[in-house]
Enzyme design. Structure first.
Site, mmCIF file in Angstrom:
data_model
loop_
_atom_site.group_PDB
_atom_site.id
_atom_site.type_symbol
_atom_site.label_atom_id
_atom_site.label_comp_id
_atom_site.label_asym_id
_atom_site.label_seq_id
_atom_site.Cartn_x
_atom_site.Cartn_y
_atom_site.Cartn_z
ATOM 1 N N PRO A 115 0.832 -1.211 0.000
ATOM 2 C CG PRO A 115 -0.868 -1.594 1.546
ATOM 3 C CD PRO A 115 0.437 -2.151 1.052
ATOM 4 C CB CYS A 116 1.322 3.736 -2.577
ATOM 5 S SG CYS A 116 -0.325 4.262 -3.117
ATOM 6 C CD GLN A 117 -3.264 3.991 0.401
ATOM 7 O OE1 GLN A 117 -2.396 3.134 0.567
ATOM 8 N NE2 GLN A 117 -4.390 3.745 -0.241
ATOM 9 C CB ALA A 118 2.612 4.408 4.600
ATOM 10 C CE1 TYR A 119 7.481 3.605 2.520
ATOM 11 C CE2 TYR A 119 6.095 2.304 1.064
ATOM 12 C CZ TYR A 119 7.049 2.378 2.050
ATOM 13 O OH TYR A 119 7.568 1.236 2.579
#
Length: 408
Positions: A115-119
């Site tokens: 999941p990319c949201q954290a980056y």
């Protein structure tokens, strides 16, 4: 050549690899709705191969339900969808399932990205006090699959913000970690628009290959993309806010662009999920103002919205809360599942946010791609979430074809 898709989502990346001639061994995904979407897509490919698309079209029209659709598919095919979160606690059971699926065959590729949201930049703003967000360490679990199956190549997709997240710490750690497990690693920032997708969507594509292989980072052939949003939406019937019919009728015949990209195929006899969310009067007034301003070359900002209409008191952060979809759509994001403010349909005659099908087309999903929910026939929110998180299949296909050519 076969592959495993990790953090598979709705299968956008996988769809591209299937179209390029690769065979999926397993899709691993934690979201239950997305797993139903993956199963429905496997059903489509099976029925297409066996020339029984009438059954699939019956499902799209609502003549049969999901359980009935699945009854036409050999049950073992659905074993390839593993609805389990990837984690240190779960990996052993996932490995056991994959080992059964692959049999004596090796694994040629592993694809997917955590999941990319954290980056992402938006994610960091929301998580600025959570630099230890566990999602930022999921690449370690990804690496365990590399260690176990030793694929020739892996493709790791993520947002550009990965390079700068926490001062670049995770970007460096990821590359070092993959090198330590035996892979040469390179990355490039690629734009889906250069691969024929009508969307300004930049993504960091990390590709690794085993040290014993004569391989290098592929030179992808990009195109001069002259198509625009109007080419995507021209055949779709008009909608009012909140319209939610099971099926619609196309307004016109298909177009050269839609046929060339196979977003709309000749065999597509019914239009599904051309549905949009309802809006309150204030939001509709803001949408109308945003479209009028956009026509004058002005981008509406939250601090320029009249006080009588403004729904958010914060006029210093997130000023582009309301955004019109222009000639080249901006990056599709999962937030569209929460509201449509960032994706306003560009027409004074249709004051609304974009539909599920319009969002899917922006991501280059074909019209026969059906996005499921946990319950029967899916729902709008789950569909938007899956679409916003996806890799555009058209971009994925071109990446897959180049990798395949270089491996053979």
């Amino acid at each position: 050549m076969n592959y495993i898709d990790l953090f598979a989502g709705a299968g956008g990346l996988s769809e591209g690899f299937i179209k390029a001639g690769f065979t999926p061994v397993a899709h691993v995904e934690s979201d239950k709705a997305a797993c139903y979407t993956l199963k429905t897509r496997l059903a489509y490919h099976y029925l297409c191969k066996t020339r029984k698309l009438k059954i699939y079209n019956s499902y799209l029209k609502g003549d049969i339900n999901r359980e009935q659709l699945y009854s036409y598919i050999p049950s073992h095919l659905f074993d390839a969808v593993i609805n389990t979160p990837i984690s240190a606690d779960n990996n052993k059971s996932i490995f056991e399932k994959i080992d059964l699926l692959k049999g004596d065959n090796g694994i040629d590729l592993i694809i997917g990205g955590p999941p990319c949201q954290a980056y992402s930049n938006i994610g960091r703003a929301a998580l600025k006090h959570k630099t230890s967000d566990p999602r930022k360490k999921l690449y370690v679990e990804y690496g365990k699959f590399l260690t176990r199956y030793k694929p020739k190549v892996f493709v790791f997709e993520n947002v550009p913000g990965l390079k700068s997240s926490d001062n670049g710490m995770h970007y460096k750690d990821i590359k070092d970690y993959f090198r330590n497990v035996g892979y040469i690693v390179e990355d490039k920032l690629l734009n889906a628009f250069d691969f024929g997708v009508i969307q300004d969507r930049k993504r960091l594509i990390i590709i690794g290959w085993r040290e014993d292989l004569d391989f290098s980072y592929p030179k992808f052939k990009t195109i001069c993309n002259t198509f625009r949003t109007s080419d995507l939406f021209i055949d779709l019937p008009p909608l009012k806010p909140g319209e939610s019919q099971r099926t619609n009728t196309y307004k016109t015949n298909t177009t050269p662009f839609l046929s060339k990209t196979k977003i709309r195929c000749k065999k597509d006899i019914v239009l599904t999920q051309h549905i949009t969310r309802p809006h309150n009067d204030k939001d509709l007034a803001i949408y109308k103002l945003a479209v009028e301003q956009y026509g004058k070359g002005i981008l509406i900002k939250n601090n320029t919205i009249p006080d009588s209409l403004r729904t958010q008191n914060n006029t210093t952060d997130f000023l582009d809360r309301f955004k019109v979809v222009g000639d080249i759509p901006h990056t599709m994001i999962a937030h569209i599942a929460k509201d449509g403010h960032h994706f306003i349909y560009n027409s004074e005659n249709q004051t609304r946010s974009i539909s599920v099908r319009e969002a899917a087309r922006i991501q280059s999903f074909p019209d026969n791609y059906y996005f499921e929910g946990e319950l029967e026939y899916g729902n709008r929110t789950a569909a938007f979430r899956q679409i916003g998180n996806a890799v555009p299949p058209l971009m994925a296909e071109k990446i897959a074809k180049t990798i395949k050519k270089n491996l053979l």
